[in-house]
Design a protein around this motif. Structure first.
Motif, PDB file in Angstrom:
ATOM      1  N   GLN A  30      -2.254   1.818   4.187  1.00  0.00           N
ATOM      2  CA  GLN A  30      -1.513   2.300   3.021  1.00  0.00           C
ATOM      3  C   GLN A  30      -1.044   3.743   3.174  1.00  0.00           C
ATOM      4  OE1 GLN A  30      -4.774   1.991   3.208  1.00  0.00           O
ATOM      5  NE2 GLN A  30      -5.902   3.211   1.702  1.00  0.00           N
ATOM      6  N   THR A  35      -1.307   5.863 -11.888  1.00  0.00           N
ATOM      7  CA  THR A  35      -1.921   4.573 -11.583  1.00  0.00           C
ATOM      8  C   THR A  35      -1.701   4.221 -10.118  1.00  0.00           C
ATOM      9  OG1 THR A  35       0.052   3.236 -12.057  1.00  0.00           O
ATOM     10  CG2 THR A  35      -1.356   3.837 -13.938  1.00  0.00           C
ATOM     11  N   GLY A  36      -2.470   3.250  -9.651  1.00  0.00           N
ATOM     12  CA  GLY A  36      -2.314   2.794  -8.280  1.00  0.00           C
ATOM     13  C   GLY A  36      -0.930   2.247  -8.005  1.00  0.00           C
ATOM     14  N   ASP A  37      -0.361   1.535  -8.978  1.00  0.00           N
ATOM     15  CA  ASP A  37       0.986   0.995  -8.799  1.00  0.00           C
ATOM     16  C   ASP A  37       2.017   2.114  -8.676  1.00  0.00           C
ATOM     17  OD1 ASP A  37       0.148  -1.614  -8.823  1.00  0.00           O
ATOM     18  OD2 ASP A  37       0.562  -1.939 -10.956  1.00  0.00           O
ATOM     19  N   GLN A  38       1.856   3.161  -9.477  1.00  0.00           N
ATOM     20  CA  GLN A  38       2.824   4.257  -9.446  1.00  0.00           C
ATOM     21  C   GLN A  38       2.751   5.060  -8.153  1.00  0.00           C
ATOM     22  OE1 GLN A  38       1.576   6.164 -13.113  1.00  0.00           O
ATOM     23  NE2 GLN A  38       3.421   5.490 -14.188  1.00  0.00           N
ATOM     24  N   THR A  39       1.556   5.178  -7.581  1.00  0.00           N
ATOM     25  CA  THR A  39       1.407   5.985  -6.367  1.00  0.00           C
ATOM     26  C   THR A  39       1.645   5.188  -5.090  1.00  0.00           C
ATOM     27  OG1 THR A  39      -0.985   5.557  -6.364  1.00  0.00           O
ATOM     28  CG2 THR A  39      -0.230   7.586  -7.416  1.00  0.00           C
ATOM     29  N   ARG A  40       1.790   3.865  -5.212  1.00  0.00           N
ATOM     30  CA  ARG A  40       1.964   3.043  -4.013  1.00  0.00           C
ATOM     31  C   ARG A  40       3.206   3.481  -3.233  1.00  0.00           C
ATOM     32  NH1 ARG A  40       1.366  -1.589  -6.248  1.00  0.00           N
ATOM     33  NH2 ARG A  40      -0.888  -1.560  -5.910  1.00  0.00           N
ATOM     34  N   GLU A  75       1.190   7.618  -0.846  1.00  0.00           N
ATOM     35  CA  GLU A  75      -0.175   8.061  -0.552  1.00  0.00           C
ATOM     36  C   GLU A  75      -0.261   9.095   0.568  1.00  0.00           C
ATOM     37  OE1 GLU A  75      -0.510   3.699  -1.965  1.00  0.00           O
ATOM     38  OE2 GLU A  75       0.810   4.895  -0.666  1.00  0.00           O
ATOM     39  N   ASP A 135      -7.442   8.792  -1.009  1.00  0.00           N
ATOM     40  CA  ASP A 135      -7.457   7.661  -0.076  1.00  0.00           C
ATOM     41  C   ASP A 135      -8.108   8.053   1.244  1.00  0.00           C
ATOM     42  OD1 ASP A 135      -5.902   5.319  -1.311  1.00  0.00           O
ATOM     43  OD2 ASP A 135      -4.580   7.010  -1.696  1.00  0.00           O
ATOM     44  N   LEU A 144       2.209  10.447 -11.581  1.00  0.00           N
ATOM     45  CA  LEU A 144       1.869   9.174 -10.943  1.00  0.00           C
ATOM     46  C   LEU A 144       0.375   8.952 -11.157  1.00  0.00           C
ATOM     47  CD1 LEU A 144       3.892   9.599  -7.622  1.00  0.00           C
ATOM     48  CD2 LEU A 144       4.654   8.621  -9.796  1.00  0.00           C
TER      49      LEU A 144
END
Length: 235
Positions: free
Chosen positions: A111, A5-10, A13, A69, A3
Motif C-alpha cells: 500500500q 479515514t482509510g478510504d480517504q487516505t488510500r 500513504e 503504516d 483525510l
C-alpha cells in the motif's frame, strides 16, 4: 480536505510526517523504498541554525490519528548543495530548498507505493494538488486537490495553495499524466498584499541529491522578510 479515514487516505500513504525532534515536524514523501523528499530548511534547527542530528528524525508514513503504516528512523539527510539556511528567505533561496532523507530501513509494503517525479515543469494556470501535515492538522493529512500555479520564477512556482507551519516539504502534484506525479515541494507560505500564496521549489535538483546520497553511501559502506512585494514565511 482532511483525510481522516482509510478510504480517504488510500493511495496517499507514501506521504508522511517527518518528525524532527522537540515536537517539530515537516511533511515528506517516499520517492523510493528508502528515500524521502522534503524541504532543505526542515533539516536545520530554527533556533541555532545547526543541522538536526539524523538520529532525532523519524518518518511516519501515512500517519493518521496516532498510527502510521510504517515507522522508520533516519540514517542520513542531505540538503541541496546550493542551499544556504542563512540566506535571506525568498524566491532565490526557495529555488534550492530540497533535501533527501535516507531511511535506516527501506519500506516495502504494497500500500506504500513511492510517488514518481514528473519530468514536466508546471505552467502558469495549471491546476495542482498539495497533500500536507501542518498546524491544525498535525495528526491527519489534508489534501488540496485544485489550486493553481500563478507564475514561475527561477526554479520555483508561485501557487494559490494554502499552507501553514508543518507543510514544508509537502509534495505538489500534477495530475496531467492521469496519475499524481510530484512537480514541486512546498518551501514557503507567503502573502502578496492580503492574498495568501505559497512558494514551491521545483524538483530539477533532486537528481543531484540522489547522486550525492549514493556517493556518500559508497564512501561510508519562523522568520519573515519582504521580497518582491511578497512576505515570505517558512511553513
Amino acid at each position: 480536505m482532511p483525510l481522516e479515514t482509510g478510504d480517504q487516505t488510500r493511495g496517499w500513504e507514501a506521504v508522511g510526517r517527518l518528525d524532527l525532534g522537540h515536537g517539530s515536524f515537516c511533511t515528506g514523501t517516499l520517492i523510493s523504498a528508502d528515500l524521502v523528499l522534503t524541504a532543505a530548511h526542515c533539516l536545520y534547527d530554527k533556533h541555532t541554525g545547526a543541522m538536526i542530528d539524523a538520529a532525532e528524525m523519524e518518518f511516519l508514513a501515512g500517519w493518521r490519528n496516532g498510527r502510521a503504516d510504517a515507522y522508520r528512523k533516519v540514517a542520513r539527510a542531505i540538503a541541496h548543495p546550493s542551499y544556504r539556511y542563512d540566506a535571506p528567505i525568498g524566491v532565490k533561496r526557495s529555488s534550492f530548498d530540497l533535501a533527501l532523507v535516507k531511511l535506516a530501513q527501506p519500506i516495502r509494503l504494497p500500500q506504500l507505493r513511492p510517488f514518481a517525479l514528473s519530468d514536466a515543469v508546471p505552467y502558469s494556470g495549471e491546476e495542482v494538488g498539495v497533500i500536507s501535515y501542518a498546524k491544525g492538522h498535525a495528526e491527519t493529512p489534508a489534501l488540496q486537490r485544485a489550486c493553481t500555479v500563478l507564475s514561475r520564477e527561477d526554479a520555483t512556482v508561485v501557487m494559490n495553495c494554502t499552507v501553514d507551519f508543518g507543510a514544508s516539504g509537502a509534495p505538489v502534484f500534477s495530475f496531467a499524466a492521469g496519475e499524481p506525479r510530484i512537480v514541486s515541494i512546498v518551501s514557503a507560505k507567503a502573502e502578496l498584499g492580503t492574498r495568501p500564496i505559497s512558494i514551491g521549489a521545483l524538483i530539477s535538483g533532486v537528481a543531484d541529491l540522489r547522486q550525492e546520497i549514493e556517493q556518500r553511501d559508497t564512501r561510508s559502506g519562523t522568520r519573515e522578510i519582504r521580497a518582491g512585494g511578497a512576505k515570505f514565511v517558512r511553513p
